[in-house]
Design an enzyme around this catalytic site. Structure first.
Site, PDB file in Angstrom:
ATOM      1  CG  HIS A   1      35.949  38.184 -15.903  1.00  0.00           C
ATOM      2  ND1 HIS A   1      35.351  39.229 -15.586  1.00  0.00           N
ATOM      3  CD2 HIS A   1      35.407  37.406 -17.097  1.00  0.00           C
ATOM      4  CE1 HIS A   1      34.066  39.108 -16.114  1.00  0.00           C
ATOM      5  NE2 HIS A   1      34.315  38.092 -17.010  1.00  0.00           N
TER       6      HIS A   1
ATOM      7  CD  GLU B   1      38.965  42.085 -13.107  1.00  0.00           C
ATOM      8  OE1 GLU B   1      38.211  43.022 -12.962  1.00  0.00           O
ATOM      9  OE2 GLU B   1      38.833  41.132 -14.150  1.00  0.00           O
TER      10      GLU B   1
ATOM     11  CB  CYS C   1      32.008  42.211 -13.324  1.00  0.00           C
ATOM     12  SG  CYS C   1      32.927  40.256 -13.072  1.00  0.00           S
TER      13      CYS C   1
ATOM     14  CB  CYS D   1      36.247  40.379 -10.772  1.00  0.00           C
ATOM     15  SG  CYS D   1      36.384  39.390 -12.431  1.00  0.00           S
TER      16      CYS D   1
END
Length: 154
Positions: free
Chosen positions: A55, A57, A85, A88
């Site tokens: 992801h 992040e 999410c 993260c």
């Protein structure tokens, strides 16, 4: 420590999201700012890398930790185009990032206020100051456009 103009730094995160969009990835971008410079940036690469943890992040946190030579990203601010999410949000807490700024809310998977609020859970040993809604329309628009095009091609 605030890193200056939230809109300016969110624009930097949006540039990362555009890179994801161009690769056919869900267009989310993130930057980590320290002393008014970007020390980590990333965009979603889950499809390209076939890695569910890739992801935006996570990519930005990894780069920032490498830059600082530390797993603790004290005195930094993370800017991300979409509410993080659970994975993260957990990484943000573990990295000790003091400030999180995000653009669009994620009612389906958001873990920084929408479904959960991991970054401010008092049971954890670190809490993150959160600012939401920065350039929210721009951040939402790139996602809406991506999913509209995806529906048209499928």
């Amino acid at each position: 420590m605030l890193s200056g103009n939230h809109e300016y730094w969110m624009e930097q995160a949006l540039k990362e999201a555009e890179k994801a969009y161009e690769k056919g990835e869900i267009p989310v971008g993130a930057v980590v700012v320290y002393q008014n410079i970007v020390i980590g940036k990333g965009y979603n690469l889950t499809e390209s890398l076939q890695d569910p943890t890739a992801h935006a992040e996570i990519m930005a946190i990894t780069a920032a930790a490498e830059y600082l030579g530390s797993r603790r990203l004290i005195d930094t601010t993370m800017y991300v185009t979409l509410e993080p999410c659970a994975m993260c949000a957990g990484a943000i807490v573990l990295a000790r990032i003091p400030i999180l700024v995000y653009g669009a809310r994620d009612p389906k998977a958001g873990a920084c206020g929408s479904l959960y609020n991991i970054v401010q859970d008092r049971r954890l040993n670190h809490r993150v100051k959160t600012v939401s809604g920065i350039l929210e329309n721009k951040c939402s628009l790139i996602l809406s456009e991506f999913f509209r095009k995806l529906r048209e091609t499928n």
